[in-house]
Design a protein around this motif. Structure first.
Motif: not given
Length: 470
Positions: A207-216
C-alpha cells in the motif's frame, strides 16, 4: 498568490518544521500570523522574534482577538498531530472557521506555481534543500518549503528575489505520512526511495508503494520524473506515469556518479548522464547517500538551464541541513556526527559512509528508536544496520504520537546486534557512560528528542580535546 479575503492565519502546531515554514511564508506575504504549540522550542523562539504571536496553552482564551473577532478573514491551519480533544481545534470546528490541513494549504500554493516536489522514504529533505539552493545560487526565483533547517539559510523556508521577472519555482518536500503528498500539484517529481515505512498509516509495503505511484501520477503531463534506481525497481517501470522519466543512482544506467572518493570532510565524484559529464565535483556534506541526492539535484539544475560552473559553485557551497549527517567535531583525533536517521536503510547509509570516511577508527553509535510501531515492524533491520558499528548504545524508544505497545522496547534490538559492545543506557546516565567509554568516532542517530543531547555531547567532546579553552 493570495488567499482571497484572508488577512490573518493561525497555525495549530506552529512549532513543527513543516508548519513553521508555512508560517514564515504567510508572514513574508504580509498576513498576520499567530499559532499554538505544546511546548516552547528554539524554533518557536525564532518565529516569535520574527513577529508571530504564539501561545503554549491550548485554550480559547489564548487565541488572538483578531482571529476571534474576524472569523471570515481568518485561515486556521492544523496538522494530524493535534490531539482530537484540543480545545482550540474543536472551537474552530464548532464556529465554522476556514480550517485546513497543512497539506491542503501546500496544495493550494503548488497549484499556483511551477512546482518541483521531492518525495521518498529517505533523502527528501536534503534533496529538496539541495535543489532549492542550486536554483537560488544560480539566481533563479525560488520558494522552498522544507522539512529541515538549512545550514545556508538557517531556515526551513527559502525565498527568492521578488523583483525577478522570471516566474517563481516552488520546491516542496512531499511528505508521504498521512498521504499528505497527494494534495500537491507537481510539475516535476523526484522519488528518492520507496522503502516501507509508516506502516501504521499504510498497513503494509504494497500500500505504501501504491501511495508513491499515486503521487507520481499527479505530475503534469508535460512534466518530468526523476526516480532513484532502487525505487524504480520497487515501483515497477510499467506502473509509472507516461511522462519524461530519468533514472538516477550511484551505479544507474541513466544518471550516475563515477570516481567517488570519500574524504574526511567531503565526497568528490564525477557526474555523468550520457549527455553531460562534470568531473571533480566536491560535496561538503559527506555520504554516499548524499552523492546520490546530489545526482537528482544536478540533473534538475541542468534541465533548468543552469550552467556546469554554476552547478559546481552551488554544490560546493551547499552546507546541508541540520541533523542530516551534521559534523559537530572533526579535529583529526575525535569525530562527532549527528544524523536524523530513524529507519534501518537510513542508518545503513549513514554508518556505511562513516566507515568509508574513517575506515580504521572505532565507531560508536548512540541510537534512539522512534515510535513503538516502527521499532516493532523493523526490529530485525535495525539490529542489522546497527551492527555496522563497533559499539552500540541504545536509548529508550521515543514515543512521539504513540502509546506504548506491550513487549516493544529498545532492549529487543540487542540480541540481533552483531557486536560484543552493546547496551541499553538511560538518557540521564549517557554522559557518565561516554566519559568512561572515551569514544573515538561517535554518531548519534534518531528522530526523537536525541537532538537535545547533541549540544552537550559536542561541548563535552570539545572541552575534552581542548580543556584549557575558555
Amino acid at each position: 498568490m493570495s488567499f482571497e479575503g484572508i488577512n490573518s492565519v493561525h497555525l495549530l502546531g506552529i512549532g513543527g518544521i513543516g508548519m513553521s515554514a508555512l508560517a514564515r511564508w504567510f508572514r513574508h506575504e504580509g498576513y498576520a500570523v499567530s499559532g499554538y504549540d505544546r511546548t516552547p522550542s528554539p524554533l518557536t523562539d525564532e518565529l516569535m522574534a520574527e513577529g508571530m504571536q504564539i501561545s503554549f496553552v491550548d485554550s480559547i482564551d489564548t487565541i488572538p482577538e483578531g482571529i476571534i473577532n474576524n472569523p471570515a478573514k481568518a485561515l486556521v491551519i492544523w496538522t494530524p498531530a493535534m490531539p482530537k480533544e484540543s480545545d482550540q481545534l474543536n472551537f474552530f470546528r464548532e464556529k465554522d472557521f476556514l480550517l485546513k490541513k497543512r497539506s491542503e494549504v501546500l496544495g493550494m500554493v503548488t497549484s499556483a506555481y511551477y512546482t518541483i516536489a521531492v518525495a521518498g522514504t529517505h533523502g527528501k529533505t536534503t534533496t529538496s534543500s539541495m535543489i532549492a539552493h542550486m536554483l537560488k545560487s544560480a539566481g533563479k526565483p525560488v520558494v522552498a518549503f522544507l522539512g529541515g533547517i538549512t545550514q545556508n539559510y538557517q531556515s526551513n523556508l527559502i525565498l527568492g528575489d521578488k523583483k525577478s521577472k522570471e516566474p517563481i519555482t516552488v520546491v516542496v518536500e512531499a511528505d508521504e505520512f498521512d498521504r499528505s503528498f497527494l494534495r500537491l500539484h507537481p510539475n516535476e517529481v523526484v522519488l528518492t526511495s520507496a522503502d516501507p515505512d509508516h506502516l501504521d498509516i499504510y498497513g503494509d509495503e504494497e500500500h505504501i508503494l501504491d501511495g508513491f505511484l499515486e503521487f507520481a501520477h499527479l505530475i503534469d503531463k508535460k512534466g518530468r520524473l526523476y526516480v532513484q534506481q532502487h525505487a524504480l525497481q520497487r515501483l515497477g517501470e510499467g506502473k509509472l506515469p507516461k511522462v519524461a522519466t530519468r533514472e538516477y543512482g550511484l551505479r544507474s544506467g541513466g544518471i550516475s556518479a563515477e570516481n567517488i572518493q570519500a574524504r574526511p570532510g567531503s565526497f568528490v565524484f564525477d557526474y555523468h548522464d550520457g549527455k553531460h559529464r562534470i568531473k571533480g565535483l566536491e560535496l561538503f556534506i559527506p555520504g554516499f547517500h548524499n552523492v546520490e541526492n546530489a545526482l537528482a539535484a544536478i540533473a534538475i539544475a541542468l534541465d533548468h538551464q543552469i550552467s556546469e560552473e554554476q552547478i559546481r559553485i552551488g554544490l560546493s557551497s551547499f552546507k546541508g541541513v541540520k541533523r542530516r549527517f551534521e559534523i559537530h567535531v572533526n579535529d583529526g583525533d575525535h569525530v562527532f556526527i549527528d544524523d536524523y536517521a530513524h529507519h534501518p536503510e537510513e542508518i545503513k547509509a549513514c554508518l556505511s559512509s562513516v566507515r568509508a570516511m574513517f575506515p580504521t577508527r572505532k565507531l560508536t553509535v548512540i541510537f534512539q528508536p522512534h515510535l513503538f510501531s516502527r521499532t516493532r515492524d523493523f526490529a530485525e533491520g535495525f539490529s542489522e544496520s546497527l551492527s555496522l558499528a563497533d559499539s552500540v548504545i541504545l536509548l529508550d524508544i521515543y514515543p512521539a504520537r504513540e502509546i506504548p505497545i506491550p513487549g516493544i522496547t529498545s532492549a529487543m534490538l540487542l540480541d540481533g546486534i552483531n557486536t560484543d559492545q552493546k547496551e541499553l543506557v538511560p538518557k540521564e546516565g549517557l554522559m557518565n557512560h561516554l566519559e568512561k567509554a572515551n569514544p573515538d568516532v561517535l554518531v548519534t542517530l534518531g528522530a526523537g528528542d536525541i537532538d537535545r543531547l547533541v549540544p552537550g555531547i559536542a561541548a563535552w567532546m570539545n572541552e575534552r580535546l581542548n580543556p584549557y579553552a575558555q
